[in-house]
Design a protein around this motif. Sequence first.
Motif, PDB file in Angstrom:
ATOM      1  N   ALA A  52       0.931  -1.195  -0.023  1.00  0.00           N
ATOM      2  CA  ALA A  52       0.013   0.097   0.080  1.00  0.00           C
ATOM      3  C   ALA A  52       0.792   1.344   0.284  1.00  0.00           C
ATOM      4  O   ALA A  52       1.971   1.255   0.149  1.00  0.00           O
ATOM      5  CB  ALA A  52      -0.778  -0.036   1.093  1.00  0.00           C
ATOM      6  N   ASP A  53       0.229   2.412  -0.213  1.00  0.00           N
ATOM      7  CA  ASP A  53       0.850   3.797  -0.193  1.00  0.00           C
ATOM      8  C   ASP A  53       1.550   4.078   1.210  1.00  0.00           C
ATOM      9  O   ASP A  53       2.626   4.925   1.086  1.00  0.00           O
ATOM     10  CB  ASP A  53      -0.139   4.747  -0.640  1.00  0.00           C
ATOM     11  N   ASP A  54       0.908   3.541   2.112  1.00  0.00           N
ATOM     12  CA  ASP A  54       1.377   4.092   3.487  1.00  0.00           C
ATOM     13  C   ASP A  54       0.962   2.967   4.472  1.00  0.00           C
ATOM     14  O   ASP A  54       0.363   2.254   4.307  1.00  0.00           O
ATOM     15  CB  ASP A  54       0.920   5.454   3.880  1.00  0.00           C
ATOM     16  N   GLU A  55       1.664   3.324   5.700  1.00  0.00           N
ATOM     17  CA  GLU A  55       1.382   2.158   6.598  1.00  0.00           C
ATOM     18  C   GLU A  55       0.095   2.124   7.180  1.00  0.00           C
ATOM     19  O   GLU A  55      -0.532   1.104   7.430  1.00  0.00           O
ATOM     20  CB  GLU A  55       2.374   2.661   7.778  1.00  0.00           C
ATOM     21  N   SER A  56      -0.617   3.197   7.290  1.00  0.00           N
ATOM     22  CA  SER A  56      -1.954   3.191   7.816  1.00  0.00           C
ATOM     23  C   SER A  56      -2.991   2.361   6.783  1.00  0.00           C
ATOM     24  O   SER A  56      -3.789   1.617   7.360  1.00  0.00           O
ATOM     25  CB  SER A  56      -2.535   4.519   8.147  1.00  0.00           C
ATOM     26  N   LYS A  57      -2.768   2.576   5.396  1.00  0.00           N
ATOM     27  CA  LYS A  57      -3.387   1.905   4.508  1.00  0.00           C
ATOM     28  C   LYS A  57      -3.122   0.356   4.504  1.00  0.00           C
ATOM     29  O   LYS A  57      -3.991  -0.506   4.354  1.00  0.00           O
ATOM     30  CB  LYS A  57      -3.241   2.427   3.212  1.00  0.00           C
ATOM     31  N   ALA A  58      -1.923   0.037   4.677  1.00  0.00           N
ATOM     32  CA  ALA A  58      -1.559  -1.337   4.534  1.00  0.00           C
ATOM     33  C   ALA A  58      -2.065  -2.088   5.844  1.00  0.00           C
ATOM     34  O   ALA A  58      -2.507  -3.116   5.961  1.00  0.00           O
ATOM     35  CB  ALA A  58       0.126  -1.372   4.611  1.00  0.00           C
ATOM     36  N   VAL A  59      -2.076  -1.578   6.944  1.00  0.00           N
ATOM     37  CA  VAL A  59      -2.756  -2.162   8.054  1.00  0.00           C
ATOM     38  C   VAL A  59      -4.073  -2.479   7.903  1.00  0.00           C
ATOM     39  O   VAL A  59      -4.619  -3.303   8.208  1.00  0.00           O
ATOM     40  CB  VAL A  59      -2.098  -1.215   9.402  1.00  0.00           C
ATOM     41  N   ALA A  60      -4.797  -1.117   7.653  1.00  0.00           N
ATOM     42  CA  ALA A  60      -6.088  -1.076   7.653  1.00  0.00           C
ATOM     43  C   ALA A  60      -6.739  -2.204   6.417  1.00  0.00           C
ATOM     44  O   ALA A  60      -7.611  -2.953   6.561  1.00  0.00           O
ATOM     45  CB  ALA A  60      -6.879   0.118   7.024  1.00  0.00           C
ATOM     46  N   TRP A  61      -5.713  -2.424   5.364  1.00  0.00           N
ATOM     47  CA  TRP A  61      -6.290  -3.528   4.231  1.00  0.00           C
ATOM     48  C   TRP A  61      -5.924  -4.759   4.748  1.00  0.00           C
ATOM     49  O   TRP A  61      -6.735  -5.743   4.548  1.00  0.00           O
ATOM     50  CB  TRP A  61      -5.457  -3.243   2.996  1.00  0.00           C
ATOM     51  N   TRP A  62      -4.827  -4.920   5.495  1.00  0.00           N
ATOM     52  CA  TRP A  62      -4.390  -6.351   5.939  1.00  0.00           C
ATOM     53  C   TRP A  62      -5.572  -6.912   7.291  1.00  0.00           C
ATOM     54  O   TRP A  62      -5.923  -7.944   7.178  1.00  0.00           O
ATOM     55  CB  TRP A  62      -3.046  -6.246   6.632  1.00  0.00           C
ATOM     56  N   ASN A  63      -6.033  -5.834   7.999  1.00  0.00           N
ATOM     57  CA  ASN A  63      -6.853  -6.288   8.951  1.00  0.00           C
ATOM     58  C   ASN A  63      -8.320  -6.435   8.497  1.00  0.00           C
ATOM     59  O   ASN A  63      -9.269  -6.870   9.193  1.00  0.00           O
ATOM     60  CB  ASN A  63      -7.004  -5.371  10.093  1.00  0.00           C
ATOM     61  N   ARG A  64      -8.645  -5.903   7.295  1.00  0.00           N
ATOM     62  CA  ARG A  64     -10.015  -6.027   6.657  1.00  0.00           C
ATOM     63  C   ARG A  64     -10.502  -7.543   6.410  1.00  0.00           C
ATOM     64  O   ARG A  64      -9.628  -8.185   5.971  1.00  0.00           O
ATOM     65  CB  ARG A  64     -10.130  -5.273   5.389  1.00  0.00           C
ATOM     66  N   ARG A  65     -11.649  -7.959   6.528  1.00  0.00           N
ATOM     67  CA  ARG A  65     -11.942  -9.400   6.568  1.00  0.00           C
ATOM     68  C   ARG A  65     -13.391  -9.116   5.838  1.00  0.00           C
ATOM     69  O   ARG A  65     -14.097  -8.344   6.397  1.00  0.00           O
ATOM     70  CB  ARG A  65     -12.014 -10.040   7.817  1.00  0.00           C
ATOM     71  N   ALA A  66     -13.529 -10.190   5.262  1.00  0.00           N
ATOM     72  CA  ALA A  66     -15.030 -10.266   4.402  1.00  0.00           C
ATOM     73  C   ALA A  66     -15.811 -11.042   5.504  1.00  0.00           C
ATOM     74  O   ALA A  66     -15.314 -11.842   6.112  1.00  0.00           O
ATOM     75  CB  ALA A  66     -14.892 -11.339   3.242  1.00  0.00           C
ATOM     76  N   PRO A  67     -17.044 -10.436   5.650  1.00  0.00           N
ATOM     77  CA  PRO A  67     -17.999 -10.907   6.573  1.00  0.00           C
ATOM     78  C   PRO A  67     -18.624 -12.532   6.146  1.00  0.00           C
ATOM     79  O   PRO A  67     -19.933 -12.708   5.786  1.00  0.00           O
ATOM     80  CB  PRO A  67     -19.054 -10.017   6.514  1.00  0.00           C
ATOM     81  N   GLN A  68     -17.549 -13.688   6.147  1.00  0.00           N
ATOM     82  CA  GLN A  68     -17.944 -14.977   5.947  1.00  0.00           C
ATOM     83  C   GLN A  68     -17.564 -15.803   7.012  1.00  0.00           C
ATOM     84  O   GLN A  68     -16.979 -15.278   7.803  1.00  0.00           O
ATOM     85  CB  GLN A  68     -17.388 -15.181   4.432  1.00  0.00           C
ATOM     86  N   SER A  69     -17.916 -17.235   6.723  1.00  0.00           N
ATOM     87  CA  SER A  69     -17.435 -18.040   7.566  1.00  0.00           C
ATOM     88  C   SER A  69     -16.245 -18.365   7.806  1.00  0.00           C
ATOM     89  O   SER A  69     -15.703 -18.884   8.823  1.00  0.00           O
ATOM     90  CB  SER A  69     -18.223 -19.425   7.459  1.00  0.00           C
ATOM     91  N   GLY A  70     -15.538 -18.009   6.705  1.00  0.00           N
ATOM     92  CA  GLY A  70     -13.982 -18.231   6.748  1.00  0.00           C
ATOM     93  C   GLY A  70     -13.596 -19.323   5.808  1.00  0.00           C
ATOM     94  O   GLY A  70     -14.313 -20.017   5.182  1.00  0.00           O
ATOM     95  N   TRP A  71     -12.330 -19.315   5.906  1.00  0.00           N
ATOM     96  CA  TRP A  71     -11.637 -20.485   4.824  1.00  0.00           C
ATOM     97  C   TRP A  71     -11.835 -21.944   5.186  1.00  0.00           C
ATOM     98  O   TRP A  71     -11.463 -22.037   6.466  1.00  0.00           O
ATOM     99  CB  TRP A  71     -10.274 -20.048   4.653  1.00  0.00           C
ATOM    100  N   LEU A  72     -11.927 -22.688   4.665  1.00  0.00           N
ATOM    101  CA  LEU A  72     -12.260 -24.057   4.931  1.00  0.00           C
ATOM    102  C   LEU A  72     -11.221 -24.937   4.062  1.00  0.00           C
ATOM    103  O   LEU A  72     -10.815 -24.499   2.929  1.00  0.00           O
ATOM    104  CB  LEU A  72     -13.716 -24.581   4.571  1.00  0.00           C
ATOM    105  N   SER A  73     -10.981 -26.129   4.470  1.00  0.00           N
ATOM    106  CA  SER A  73      -9.930 -27.047   3.759  1.00  0.00           C
ATOM    107  C   SER A  73     -10.461 -27.354   2.589  1.00  0.00           C
ATOM    108  O   SER A  73     -11.893 -27.692   2.459  1.00  0.00           O
ATOM    109  CB  SER A  73      -9.740 -28.347   4.633  1.00  0.00           C
TER     110      SER A  73
END
Length: 126
Positions: A52-73
Amino acid sequence: MTTPTPQDYALKPCPFCAGAEIFIEPDERGSGGQWVGPVHVGCKACGCQLCADDESKAVAWWNRRAPQSGWLSISEAPQGRDVLLYSPRYLDLTIGDWRHYCGINQPRFTHYQELPPPPSTKGEPT
């Protein structure tokens, strides 16, 4: 620019492997002529990362999660319908039926998620 450390931020675990060893660092290697954001955040366990362009964007994007049940095998993936697929080999997300992707040099999917519902088009011009 002082090199930030993961302790400077409240970084969530990796969204793909749940790894807790997350790095955040400036791009010091360059990009081979392509534009790459100057700050990288990623997982040391599986290699997933973003820039990302800066630290705050990188952290925000990394911490963003889709509202789903999660990854499954991938071993639990349904047959005959499209799902969201993850391949750590190529650090890639793909939509499809994972059984169509097989053979040499094909992505090796390890996880899947159900597709989210499409956005509502109610009230939009046709």
